[in-house]
Scaffold this active site. Structure first.
Site, short mmCIF file in Angstrom:
data_model
loop_
_atom_site.label_atom_id
_atom_site.label_comp_id
_atom_site.label_asym_id
_atom_site.label_seq_id
_atom_site.Cartn_x
_atom_site.Cartn_y
_atom_site.Cartn_z
N LYS A 36 -8.33 8.69 -0.16
CA LYS A 36 -6.93 8.35 -0.48
C LYS A 36 -6.85 7.05 -1.28
O LYS A 36 -6.08 6.94 -2.23
CB LYS A 36 -6.11 8.24 0.81
CG LYS A 36 -5.83 9.62 1.42
CD LYS A 36 -5.08 9.54 2.72
CE LYS A 36 -5.94 9.10 3.85
NZ LYS A 36 -5.49 9.39 5.19
N ASP A 49 -7.18 16.12 2.28
CA ASP A 49 -7.13 15.29 3.48
C ASP A 49 -6.04 15.78 4.42
O ASP A 49 -6.22 15.82 5.64
CB ASP A 49 -6.89 13.82 3.13
CG ASP A 49 -6.87 12.96 4.39
OD1 ASP A 49 -7.89 12.96 5.11
OD2 ASP A 49 -5.84 12.35 4.68
N HIS A 51 -6.16 -1.86 2.91
CA HIS A 51 -5.80 -0.78 3.82
C HIS A 51 -6.01 -1.25 5.26
O HIS A 51 -7.04 -1.83 5.58
CB HIS A 51 -6.69 0.44 3.55
CG HIS A 51 -6.43 1.59 4.48
ND1 HIS A 51 -5.38 2.46 4.29
CD2 HIS A 51 -7.05 1.99 5.60
CE1 HIS A 51 -5.38 3.35 5.25
NE2 HIS A 51 -6.39 3.10 6.07
N SER A 62 -11.88 10.33 4.77
CA SER A 62 -10.42 10.52 4.76
C SER A 62 -9.73 9.28 4.19
O SER A 62 -8.88 9.36 3.28
CB SER A 62 -9.95 10.79 6.20
OG SER A 62 -8.57 10.60 6.33
N ARG A 70 -8.76 18.77 11.92
CA ARG A 70 -9.52 17.85 12.80
C ARG A 70 -8.73 17.57 14.06
O ARG A 70 -9.28 17.49 15.16
CB ARG A 70 -9.81 16.53 12.06
CG ARG A 70 -10.89 16.65 11.01
CD ARG A 70 -10.87 15.44 10.08
NE ARG A 70 -11.13 14.19 10.76
CZ ARG A 70 -10.78 12.99 10.28
NH1 ARG A 70 -10.15 12.89 9.12
NH2 ARG A 70 -11.05 11.91 10.96
N1 URA Z 1 -6.80 7.15 9.09
C1 URA Z 1 -6.96 8.08 8.12
O1 URA Z 1 -6.33 8.02 7.08
N2 URA Z 1 -7.84 9.07 8.36
C2 URA Z 1 -8.56 9.19 9.48
O2 URA Z 1 -9.33 10.10 9.61
C3 URA Z 1 -8.37 8.22 10.48
C4 URA Z 1 -7.48 7.21 10.26
#
Ligand code: URA
Length: 433
Positions: free
Chosen positions: A185, A159, A80, A181, A166
């Site tokens: 995922k 999320d 990622h 977050s 947020r």
């Molecule tokens: N990328 C994400 O997927 N979530 C965040 O909170 C910040 C960057």
């Protein structure tokens, strides 16, 4: 909920059950936005400890579907990137490690704002399909060691809702919220282990090493508590990665890199990320050996052949691999020249990303339409000497009027000075999990 807000406001730790109640109630609509907004602000000031962050990650991960990759053999390692400009590493690293025998099932996202997304890049390949069902994705990984699909709406709905809240409550920057977050995922996509490319600099959402280290540490602690391994590779994003920014142009540069002809920064980062994926995937016992295997796969053509196989498997035209220049098409172009002699001191990745977006390479809003041929080719990067009149960049777009908007943004990215400059190393630190 008032009790949960009060506890966090006072700096007390929340239990797993309290966090579970909050997440499930928020997703099903029984807890209103204003209470979650108040909780987010309390978290912003009081933080979450490692245990609470793991509880939050787990509750978010379980808020929707979870991809079951158990039918695919071996350790499933995901990669990622926290997002940058010119970051086409997935296009290279995924076939590279797949050619070395690691199974890669990847769910990617689209670009927004000044950063690009892997799906948009892949979709500049004629015919390429990213709307794979979970069954198709898994079958493709089993057959070809590699598949990339679109992250669907049913994965981690918590999320999506939390991120939106947020965003409007100025709580995006909180480190535990970022960690949960991202990790929820990745884990919902079935990852047993994760390599994070943590971008640091003007083009990233983290601007300094200190914050990056905090994020890496909390992500590693969260992963450990959840029985996963995580390696963080911190890499520089003060200037764009490689020489091309734009969707089709980045696929072009990825193919060149897979042919062993890529720029040094991009090739190095791909080898670093890939070697840590092989380590976590138990294909090698030390990253130096991983690097050796992957360098050989670039030189022998094995990685390029894997990329071609992957493109064909997902319906794309393999002609782009055989003749990558066909990807570039014939858009309008404009040159940007140096206005003075000197050394390039800055090439602000954020401004370059913004200029590329204005040319049509990125999305201003989720609804914006991408121009796959739009983008910027950089001819010079930080530390290089230039003379007045030298070509620094070429801008491309199918909309000629966009040059007038992009040009001033692009020119503000460069700083040229007669003094010599110290160039940041690309790989700043590796925190091995
Ligand atoms: N990328 C994400 O997927 N979530 C965040 O909170 C910040 C960057």
């Amino acid at each position: 909920m008032t009790e949960i807000i009060r506890k966090k406001r006072n700096g007390d730790a929340l239990s797993q059950q309290e966090i579970e109640v909050l997440v499930s109630g928020f997703v099903d609509g029984s807890i209103p936005d204003y209470q979650v907004a108040a909780w987010l602000m309390a978290v912003y000031f009081q933080g979450l400890d490692d245990e609470e962050t793991a509880f939050l990650t787990d509750a978010m991960m379980r808020s929707g579907e979870i991809l079951d990759l158990s039918s695919i053999p071996g350790v499933k390692v995901d990669k990622h990137s926290t997002g940058g400009v010119g970051d086409k590493t997935t296009l290279i690293v995924a076939p590279l490690v797949a050619s070395a025998g690691l199974h890669v099932a990847k769910m990617s996202g689209r670009g927004l704002g000044h950063t690009g997304g892997t799906l948009d890049k892949l979709q500049s390949i004629p015919g390429f399909r990213v709307d794979l069902s979970p069954e198709e994705l898994i079958a493709s990984v089993r057959d070809h060691f590699l598949a990339v699909g679109a992250q669907n709406e049913r994965l981690v709905p918590a999320d999506k809702k939390l991120y939106a809240l947020r965003d409007v409550t100025s709580t995006v920057e909180q480190i535990s919220l970022i960690a949960s977050s991202i990790m929820s995922k990745k884990l919902a996509c079935g990852a047993d282990a994760i390599v994070i490319d943590l971008k640091v600099g003007s083009g990233a959402f983290i601007h300094n090493r200190e914050d990056a280290l905090k994020l890496a540490t909390i992500m590693q602690a969260t992963a450990k508590r959840m029985g996963r391994r995580l390696t963080a590779v911190m890499s520089d994003m003060d200037q764009p990665l490689g020489h091309y920014i734009g969707n089709a142009m980045e696929v072009y540069e990825a193919v060149q890199t897979l042919q062993g002809k890529g720029p040094k920064d991009l090739t190095d980062l791909c080898l670093e990320l890939g070697s840590h994926m092989l380590l976590l995937g138990e294909k090698v016992t030390d990253p130096a050996k991983g690097r050796e295997i992957l360098s050989e796969a670039l030189q022998s053509g094995a990685a390029l052949a894997k990329f071609r196989e992957f493109v064909v498997a997902q319906g794309g035209d393999p002609g782009v691999v055989d003749q990558p220049s066909t990807l570039l098409g014939n858009p309008f172009s404009r040159e940007y020249l140096a206005e003075e002699d000197g050394v390039i001191h800055a090439l602000d990745a954020f401004q370059i990303g913004l200029a590329a977006m204005r040319l049509g390479a990125g999305r201003e809003t989720k609804e914006s339409i991408i121009d796959p041929l739009a983008g910027i080719r950089l001819w010079k990067k930080i530390g290089e000497k230039v003379k007045k009149g030298d070509l620094l960049a070429t801008l491309y777009s199918q909309s000629e009027s966009s040059f007038d908007v992009a040009f001033p943004i692009l020119s503000s990215a460069w700083k040229i000075d007669p003094a010599p400059v110290q160039v940041n190393p690309l790989i700043l630190q590796v925190i091995q999990g």
